[in-house]
Design a protein around this motif. Structure first.
Motif, PDB file in Angstrom:
ATOM      1  N   GLY A  42      53.490  15.672  42.973  1.00  0.00           N
ATOM      2  CA  GLY A  42      52.583  16.206  41.966  1.00  0.00           C
ATOM      3  C   GLY A  42      51.151  16.192  42.465  1.00  0.00           C
ATOM      4  N   PRO A  43      50.260  16.825  41.725  1.00  0.00           N
ATOM      5  CA  PRO A  43      48.861  16.840  42.143  1.00  0.00           C
ATOM      6  C   PRO A  43      48.356  15.415  42.376  1.00  0.00           C
ATOM      7  N   ALA A  44      47.656  15.237  43.467  1.00  0.00           N
ATOM      8  CA  ALA A  44      47.142  13.905  43.830  1.00  0.00           C
ATOM      9  C   ALA A  44      45.727  13.717  43.301  1.00  0.00           C
ATOM     10  N   VAL A  45      45.451  12.501  42.858  1.00  0.00           N
ATOM     11  CA  VAL A  45      44.090  12.100  42.530  1.00  0.00           C
ATOM     12  C   VAL A  45      43.519  11.523  43.820  1.00  0.00           C
ATOM     13  N   VAL A  46      42.469  12.148  44.339  1.00  0.00           N
ATOM     14  CA  VAL A  46      41.927  11.807  45.654  1.00  0.00           C
ATOM     15  C   VAL A  46      40.534  11.219  45.502  1.00  0.00           C
ATOM     16  N   THR A  47      40.299  10.105  46.184  1.00  0.00           N
ATOM     17  CA  THR A  47      38.979   9.480  46.237  1.00  0.00           C
ATOM     18  C   THR A  47      38.573   9.354  47.697  1.00  0.00           C
ATOM     19  N   VAL A  48      37.476  10.002  48.062  1.00  0.00           N
ATOM     20  CA  VAL A  48      36.993  10.001  49.444  1.00  0.00           C
ATOM     21  C   VAL A  48      35.784   9.093  49.553  1.00  0.00           C
ATOM     22  N   ASP A  49      35.782   8.274  50.597  1.00  0.00           N
ATOM     23  CA  ASP A  49      34.647   7.403  50.903  1.00  0.00           C
ATOM     24  C   ASP A  49      34.379   7.505  52.401  1.00  0.00           C
ATOM     25  N   GLY A  50      33.536   8.459  52.765  1.00  0.00           N
ATOM     26  CA  GLY A  50      33.244   8.674  54.184  1.00  0.00           C
ATOM     27  C   GLY A  50      34.462   9.195  54.910  1.00  0.00           C
ATOM     28  N   ASP A  51      34.910   8.451  55.926  1.00  0.00           N
ATOM     29  CA  ASP A  51      36.076   8.847  56.713  1.00  0.00           C
ATOM     30  C   ASP A  51      37.356   8.169  56.250  1.00  0.00           C
TER      31      ASP A  51
ATOM     32  N   ARG B 262      46.826   5.795  51.722  1.00  0.00           N
ATOM     33  CA  ARG B 262      45.538   5.509  52.364  1.00  0.00           C
ATOM     34  C   ARG B 262      45.438   6.496  53.517  1.00  0.00           C
ATOM     35  N   LEU B 263      44.295   7.153  53.614  1.00  0.00           N
ATOM     36  CA  LEU B 263      44.103   8.188  54.626  1.00  0.00           C
ATOM     37  C   LEU B 263      42.826   7.923  55.396  1.00  0.00           C
ATOM     38  N   ARG B 264      42.760   8.476  56.592  1.00  0.00           N
ATOM     39  CA  ARG B 264      41.565   8.325  57.421  1.00  0.00           C
ATOM     40  C   ARG B 264      41.357   9.624  58.204  1.00  0.00           C
ATOM     41  N   ARG B 265      40.085   9.951  58.374  1.00  0.00           N
ATOM     42  CA  ARG B 265      39.749  11.092  59.231  1.00  0.00           C
ATOM     43  C   ARG B 265      39.795  10.585  60.674  1.00  0.00           C
ATOM     44  N   ILE B 266      40.718  11.134  61.449  1.00  0.00           N
ATOM     45  CA  ILE B 266      40.901  10.744  62.845  1.00  0.00           C
ATOM     46  C   ILE B 266      40.892  12.042  63.657  1.00  0.00           C
ATOM     47  N   ASP B 267      40.106  12.072  64.703  1.00  0.00           N
ATOM     48  CA  ASP B 267      39.993  13.289  65.527  1.00  0.00           C
ATOM     49  C   ASP B 267      39.679  14.509  64.655  1.00  0.00           C
ATOM     50  N   ASP B 268      38.807  14.323  63.701  1.00  0.00           N
ATOM     51  CA  ASP B 268      38.294  15.358  62.808  1.00  0.00           C
ATOM     52  C   ASP B 268      39.345  15.995  61.906  1.00  0.00           C
ATOM     53  N   ARG B 269      40.439  15.273  61.624  1.00  0.00           N
ATOM     54  CA  ARG B 269      41.393  15.748  60.624  1.00  0.00           C
ATOM     55  C   ARG B 269      41.947  14.547  59.859  1.00  0.00           C
ATOM     56  N   TRP B 270      42.267  14.781  58.591  1.00  0.00           N
ATOM     57  CA  TRP B 270      42.793  13.717  57.749  1.00  0.00           C
ATOM     58  C   TRP B 270      44.239  13.412  58.138  1.00  0.00           C
TER      59      TRP B 270
END
Length: 184
Positions: free
Chosen positions: A93-102, A148-156
């Protein structure tokens, strides 16, 4: 006076760029999470595994997969391929996303829908084109998911995903943390 106007414009432009980047990050993460279902339902082991970081984890009811190789092996397994051959649908289902920098956190619910045996009695016939009986589908699994996600090599990329069946306190905690943007 002129430099003040220029400085104000530069500040507004920088703020706009920051806001746009935030919106793009949320969109990219939502797209990444939404692409899990089509990837696994197509039995695309490499595509599904590429959603994770090289050392990312996927914890499903205590089954811990570590790294892309484990995730690819799950998608390529005989059991999973049988699900695909029989007609399954992994829907997040649609995800609730919270971004904090990378770094980011996301929470959503998911369903795994399976095609039922021929003649599934609760399904009405005639719902598909050409007046053919519609195949019956049943919900096999309904779960809470915390990412939990992270921007790595300019992609999530997914660093960790936990999934628990709905109807227990741990599932409720995962959803609450995901919606609040907490890493757990």
């Amino acid at each position: 006076m002129m430099s003040t106007d220029h400085e104000g414009l530069e500040a507004r432009l920088a703020q706009l760029e920051k806001r746009l980047r935030h919106i793009e990050d949320e969109r990219d993460i939502a797209r990444l999470i939404a692409s899990y279902g089509p990837s696994v339902d197509a039995a695309d082991a490499e595509g599904a595994a590429a959603l994770w970081s090289a050392d990312g984890t996927y914890d499903v009811e205590g089954w811990l997969m570590s790294g892309r190789e484990d995730i690819a092996a799950m998608v390529g397994s005989d059991g999973h391929r049988r699900l695909v051959a029989n007609g399954c649908c992994h829907f997040l289902g649609p995800a609730v996303v919270t971004v904090d920098g990378d770094d980011a956190v996301a929470g959503c619910v998911s369903l795994v829908v399976l095609r039922a045996a021929d003649g599934y009695p609760e399904r009405e016939s005639g719902a598909t084109a050409h007046d053919l009986p519609a195949p019956g589908y049943v919900v096999w699994r309904a779960a809470a998911n915390h990412f939990r996600l992270r921007r790595i090599d300019d992609r999530w990329q997914i660093v960790a995903r936990r999934s628990r069946l709905l109807g227990n306190p741990e599932a409720q905690q995962l959803l609450t943390a995901g919606v609040a943007g907490q890493a757990e």
